[in-house]
Design a protein around this motif. Structure first.
Motif, short mmCIF file in Angstrom:
data_model
loop_
_atom_site.label_atom_id
_atom_site.label_comp_id
_atom_site.label_asym_id
_atom_site.label_seq_id
_atom_site.Cartn_x
_atom_site.Cartn_y
_atom_site.Cartn_z
N ARG A 151 127.27 -16.41 46.23
CA ARG A 151 126.21 -15.80 47.05
C ARG A 151 125.99 -14.33 46.68
N ILE A 156 124.04 -13.50 40.87
CA ILE A 156 122.87 -14.37 40.84
C ILE A 156 121.83 -13.85 39.86
N GLY A 161 120.49 -17.16 38.74
CA GLY A 161 120.57 -18.10 39.83
C GLY A 161 119.32 -18.16 40.68
N GLN A 162 118.58 -17.05 40.75
CA GLN A 162 117.36 -17.03 41.56
C GLN A 162 116.25 -17.89 40.95
N LEU A 173 124.30 -20.34 35.71
CA LEU A 173 125.39 -20.05 36.63
C LEU A 173 126.37 -21.21 36.70
N TRP A 203 119.18 -20.72 46.29
CA TRP A 203 119.49 -19.32 46.54
C TRP A 203 118.46 -18.39 45.91
N ALA A 212 121.48 -12.10 49.20
CA ALA A 212 121.09 -13.44 48.77
C ALA A 212 120.69 -14.24 50.01
#
Length: 440
Positions: A151, A156, A161-162, A173, A203, A212
């Motif tokens: 998180r 991220i 990750g976004q 990730l 996320w 996040a």
């Protein structure tokens, strides 16, 4: 009863660089009590208390809004760099000043493990928040730290990750989580990576708040199979599956062994003992205790090359130097020297972190370390160097070995040191640049 050399070995590995008086105290306390004090220190960390994290304020680029003028954007980018500089200098100062040294060094270990760089993240406040997460959770249950990192806004961004959505899963990730953070190569399949990416969908980032945020509409909640486990998974569920794998405990042991014990492989019996200590609760402190008290740990003295941060922070601790007390020009020199050596906090070169071992012992690195050593020697606390001037010149190499917590200089090194014994600055410079100081 442990010898001074054995206690010095423990303290060199568990801290950034012990002072002679800390080895003296360990001799009085004994080995087991010293391990206890390292892993569960009593009282307030006064050094940490006087180096609180900087208040960096909002991201200056984000504060510009849309379509800013070129000059305004350039100024905001410069302010970003200044915030990054402030965060880096703060952490170096904190490493030197902290009295609970095991905790401080462990935080830096995890920074190299969950390697995230400000070069891509750009926002110093996010990097600082990640550092605080590592400091807060790094000594306990690794499951809690893993879930927190999944998180973490900086991680991220670092691993895209976004961009990971149910319509377009991004595997960055998920892949690094398995390969570099929890299991190691060979303990998962490509199908596991694809499934793990789906578990991590949803996320996003609230850049204004620096947090996040989970968006259920972006999350893939369908049934998937990860490492033989079938069901619907979110980030926490994925972390639980990964840390339950037999390979995880041994992977974690090997990572700590590499940074705290030796560049050589951990012996099989030691690996089993350390994994057993870690496995029941994913307890990092239990693993560290088992490592520092294992017979194999005592046999690997002189087998670990100091990373530049370890080398520089240890030297500053032993010479009574506080980076936070430097002038702006001196702080620039410090950062430039760290950059030249190839290791600056918040700037690992890749998701794999920094190298280890002989990579730090090139001819260029040795020359750079010699120049850096001269800079540090020039700023040593006079009360510290007085320990050298108080003894006859012929005894100063031995006094220097005690000051730098070197068990003994070789005859070859002593032959280099002896002609400079009358010049304390030069003597300290050569001691810091010696092989005995670089390899612990």
């Amino acid at each position: 009863m442990a010898t001074r050399a054995e206690l010095a070995h423990l303290l060199r590995r568990a801290t950034f660089g012990p002072r002679a008086e800390e080895v003296d105290a360990a001799e009085r306390a004994g080995y087991q009590a010293t391990v206890d004090a390292l892993l569960a220190p009593a009282g307030t960390d006064v050094g940490a208390a006087r180096t609180p994290p900087p208040q960096l304020g909002p991201d200056p680029v984000l504060a510009l809004g849309r379509n800013p003028a070129r000059a305004a954007r350039q100024q905001a980018q410069q302010q970003r760099r200044q915030q990054g500089r402030a965060a880096t200098l703060w952490w170096l100062d904190r490493m030197v000043q902290a009295e609970h040294q095991f905790a401080e060094k462990l935080t830096f270990f995890w920074h190299g493990h969950w390697a995230t760089s400000i070069q891509k993240v750009q926002v110093a406040a996010l990097m600082l928040a990640q550092q605080q997460t590592l400091a807060r959770l790094g000594a306990g249950d690794l499951a809690a730290l893993t879930k927190a990192m999944l998180r973490d806004p900086a991680l991220i961004i670092w691993l895209d990750g976004q961009k990971n959505t149910r319509q377009a899963p991004n595997e960055n990730l998920a892949r690094e989580l398995m390969e570099l953070f929890t299991l190691g190569i060979g303990h998962y399949t490509e199908d596991d990576v694809k499934a793990a990416a789906r578990a991590l969908t949803g996320w996003t980032l609230d850049r204004a708040q620096g947090t996040a945020v989970f968006n259920p509409k972006r999350h893939d909640g369908t049934t998937i199979t990860i490492l033989g486990h079938t069901g619907t998974f979110d980030a926490d569920g994925l972390a639980d599956v990964l840390l339950s794998q037999p390979a995880h405990a041994e992977f974690t042991v090997r990572r700590l062994w590499l940074r705290y014990a030796s560049g050589e492989p951990v012996p099989d019996l030691t690996l089993s003992r350390l994994a057993a200590a870690y496995r029941p609760a994913h307890d990092v402190t239990a693993l560290a205790r088992a490592l520092f008290t294992d017979d194999a740990f005592g046999r690997v003295a002189g087998q670990l090359v100091k990373q530049p941060v370890e080398w520089a922070v240890g030297a500053m601790r032993q010479l009574g130097i506080r980076p936070g007390g430097f002038t702006d020009r001196e702080q620039n020199q410090l950062l430039q020297s760290m950059q030249a050596l190839g290791q600056v906090p918040f700037q690992p070169p890749s998701v794999g972190g920094w190298p280890s071992g002989a990579a730090w012992l090139t001819t260029f690195a040795s020359q750079t370390r010699l120049r850096f050593a001269d800079f540090l020697a020039a700023h040593a606390d006079p009360a510290v160097t007085a320990q050298l001037t108080a003894v006859p010149a012929a005894q100063r190499p031995d006094a220097l070995a005690r000051l730098l917590v070197v068990d003994a200089f070789t005859d070859r090194t002593r032959a280099v040191l002896a002609p400079s014994a009358a010049d304390v600055r030069r003597l300290v410079t050569l001691g810091l640049a010696s092989p005995e100081y670089a390899v612990q």
